[in-house]
Motif scaffolding. Structure first.
Motif, PDB file in Angstrom:
ATOM      1  N   ALA A   1      19.167 -13.880   7.094  1.00  0.00           N
ATOM      2  CA  ALA A   1      19.016 -15.302   7.400  1.00  0.00           C
ATOM      3  C   ALA A   1      17.711 -15.595   8.130  1.00  0.00           C
ATOM      4  N   VAL A   2      17.309 -14.708   9.011  1.00  0.00           N
ATOM      5  CA  VAL A   2      16.099 -14.957   9.813  1.00  0.00           C
ATOM      6  C   VAL A   2      14.854 -15.043   8.929  1.00  0.00           C
ATOM      7  N   PRO A   3      14.553 -14.035   8.122  1.00  0.00           N
ATOM      8  CA  PRO A   3      13.348 -14.181   7.284  1.00  0.00           C
ATOM      9  C   PRO A   3      13.491 -15.282   6.234  1.00  0.00           C
ATOM     10  N   ALA A   4      14.696 -15.507   5.730  1.00  0.00           N
ATOM     11  CA  ALA A   4      14.880 -16.579   4.742  1.00  0.00           C
ATOM     12  C   ALA A   4      14.525 -17.928   5.350  1.00  0.00           C
ATOM     13  N   ASP A   5      14.858 -18.110   6.628  1.00  0.00           N
ATOM     14  CA  ASP A   5      14.517 -19.359   7.314  1.00  0.00           C
ATOM     15  C   ASP A   5      13.017 -19.493   7.558  1.00  0.00           C
ATOM     16  N   LEU A   6      12.331 -18.376   7.704  1.00  0.00           N
ATOM     17  CA  LEU A   6      10.901 -18.403   7.997  1.00  0.00           C
ATOM     18  C   LEU A   6      10.038 -18.622   6.758  1.00  0.00           C
ATOM     19  N   ILE A   7      10.590 -18.360   5.601  1.00  0.00           N
ATOM     20  CA  ILE A   7       9.829 -18.526   4.365  1.00  0.00           C
ATOM     21  C   ILE A   7       9.751 -20.010   4.048  1.00  0.00           C
ATOM     22  N   ASN A   8       8.533 -20.498   4.005  1.00  0.00           N
ATOM     23  CA  ASN A   8       8.290 -21.928   3.832  1.00  0.00           C
ATOM     24  C   ASN A   8       8.315 -22.283   2.353  1.00  0.00           C
ATOM     25  N   ASN A   9       9.512 -22.589   1.865  1.00  0.00           N
ATOM     26  CA  ASN A   9       9.657 -22.991   0.474  1.00  0.00           C
ATOM     27  C   ASN A   9      10.785 -24.009   0.399  1.00  0.00           C
ATOM     28  N   ALA A  10      10.580 -25.065  -0.329  1.00  0.00           N
ATOM     29  CA  ALA A  10      11.593 -26.115  -0.441  1.00  0.00           C
ATOM     30  C   ALA A  10      12.867 -25.600  -1.111  1.00  0.00           C
TER      31      ALA A  10
ATOM     32  N   SER B   1      12.487  -8.096   0.733  1.00  0.00           N
ATOM     33  CA  SER B   1      11.800  -7.491   1.879  1.00  0.00           C
ATOM     34  C   SER B   1      12.701  -6.504   2.619  1.00  0.00           C
ATOM     35  N   LEU B   2      13.935  -6.920   2.914  1.00  0.00           N
ATOM     36  CA  LEU B   2      14.842  -6.032   3.634  1.00  0.00           C
ATOM     37  C   LEU B   2      15.172  -4.805   2.796  1.00  0.00           C
ATOM     38  N   SER B   3      15.344  -4.993   1.504  1.00  0.00           N
ATOM     39  CA  SER B   3      15.637  -3.854   0.620  1.00  0.00           C
ATOM     40  C   SER B   3      14.490  -2.852   0.594  1.00  0.00           C
ATOM     41  N   VAL B   4      13.264  -3.358   0.527  1.00  0.00           N
ATOM     42  CA  VAL B   4      12.102  -2.469   0.545  1.00  0.00           C
ATOM     43  C   VAL B   4      12.033  -1.707   1.864  1.00  0.00           C
ATOM     44  N   LEU B   5      12.242  -2.414   2.971  1.00  0.00           N
ATOM     45  CA  LEU B   5      12.168  -1.769   4.288  1.00  0.00           C
ATOM     46  C   LEU B   5      13.244  -0.704   4.463  1.00  0.00           C
ATOM     47  N   VAL B   6      14.481  -1.038   4.118  1.00  0.00           N
ATOM     48  CA  VAL B   6      15.578  -0.078   4.267  1.00  0.00           C
ATOM     49  C   VAL B   6      15.362   1.118   3.340  1.00  0.00           C
ATOM     50  N   GLY B   7      14.957   0.853   2.115  1.00  0.00           N
ATOM     51  CA  GLY B   7      14.706   1.945   1.177  1.00  0.00           C
ATOM     52  C   GLY B   7      13.557   2.836   1.623  1.00  0.00           C
ATOM     53  N   ALA B   8      12.492   2.230   2.110  1.00  0.00           N
ATOM     54  CA  ALA B   8      11.334   3.012   2.557  1.00  0.00           C
ATOM     55  C   ALA B   8      11.697   3.879   3.764  1.00  0.00           C
ATOM     56  N   ILE B   9      12.448   3.313   4.695  1.00  0.00           N
ATOM     57  CA  ILE B   9      12.861   4.093   5.863  1.00  0.00           C
ATOM     58  C   ILE B   9      13.741   5.255   5.436  1.00  0.00           C
TER      59      ILE B   9
ATOM     60  N   ASN C   1       2.715   2.331   2.416  1.00  0.00           N
ATOM     61  CA  ASN C   1       2.629   1.610   1.145  1.00  0.00           C
ATOM     62  C   ASN C   1       3.672   0.507   1.038  1.00  0.00           C
ATOM     63  N   ALA C   2       4.864   0.754   1.555  1.00  0.00           N
ATOM     64  CA  ALA C   2       5.901  -0.291   1.542  1.00  0.00           C
ATOM     65  C   ALA C   2       5.458  -1.473   2.394  1.00  0.00           C
ATOM     66  N   ALA C   3       4.928  -1.195   3.578  1.00  0.00           N
ATOM     67  CA  ALA C   3       4.451  -2.273   4.462  1.00  0.00           C
ATOM     68  C   ALA C   3       3.306  -3.030   3.811  1.00  0.00           C
ATOM     69  N   ALA C   4       2.377  -2.329   3.197  1.00  0.00           N
ATOM     70  CA  ALA C   4       1.237  -2.982   2.545  1.00  0.00           C
ATOM     71  C   ALA C   4       1.691  -3.870   1.385  1.00  0.00           C
ATOM     72  N   ALA C   5       2.644  -3.381   0.614  1.00  0.00           N
ATOM     73  CA  ALA C   5       3.151  -4.172  -0.522  1.00  0.00           C
ATOM     74  C   ALA C   5       3.820  -5.450  -0.041  1.00  0.00           C
ATOM     75  N   LEU C   6       4.567  -5.358   1.047  1.00  0.00           N
ATOM     76  CA  LEU C   6       5.223  -6.549   1.588  1.00  0.00           C
ATOM     77  C   LEU C   6       4.200  -7.527   2.169  1.00  0.00           C
ATOM     78  N   LYS C   7       3.178  -7.007   2.832  1.00  0.00           N
ATOM     79  CA  LYS C   7       2.144  -7.873   3.402  1.00  0.00           C
ATOM     80  C   LYS C   7       1.401  -8.638   2.307  1.00  0.00           C
ATOM     81  N   GLN C   8       1.206  -8.011   1.158  1.00  0.00           N
ATOM     82  CA  GLN C   8       0.516  -8.674   0.055  1.00  0.00           C
ATOM     83  C   GLN C   8       1.313  -9.860  -0.488  1.00  0.00           C
ATOM     84  N   ARG C   9       2.610  -9.863  -0.273  1.00  0.00           N
ATOM     85  CA  ARG C   9       3.472 -10.945  -0.760  1.00  0.00           C
ATOM     86  C   ARG C   9       3.421 -12.168   0.149  1.00  0.00           C
ATOM     87  N   ILE C  10       2.863 -12.009   1.350  1.00  0.00           N
ATOM     88  CA  ILE C  10       2.797 -13.118   2.295  1.00  0.00           C
ATOM     89  C   ILE C  10       1.597 -13.987   1.949  1.00  0.00           C
TER      90      ILE C  10
END
Length: 86
Positions: free
Chosen positions: A28-37, A49-57, A75-84
């Motif tokens: 819920a927290v990141p979903a609320d932060l994503i600025n999309n109508a 994002s959470l799936s990538v983080l949990v899987g990478a860990i 690489n997981a962190a870099a891939a997620l940062k590119q999506r921002i």
């Protein structure tokens, strides 16, 4: 979440219910932060994002090569940062 996911998958309903609730809170927290109508877009990005983080860990903890472990996390962190969006 990464440390208990496999155990919870084999657990009873009470443990899985608690894990489900925690996943919903964590998403819920990141979903609320994503600025999309479209709320569904935010939810999808949060799940990704959470799936990538949990899987990478999980992967990084499971390998016996410290360099590969770091590469997985980096690489997981870099891939997620590119999506921002900038």
């Amino acid at each position: 979440m990464a440390g208990i996911a496999a155990d919870v998958a084999r657990a009873d309903g009470l443990a899985r219910g608690a894990h489900t609730h925690q996943a919903q809170v964590c998403l819920a927290v990141p979903a609320d932060l994503i600025n999309n109508a479209d709320r569904k877009v935010g939810e999808r990005e949060a799940i990704l994002s959470l799936s990538v983080l949990v899987g990478a860990i999980s992967m990084a903890r499971g390998v016996d090569d410290p360099d590969l472990s770091l590469q997985i996390l980096t690489n997981a962190a870099a891939a997620l940062k590119q999506r921002i969006p900038n």
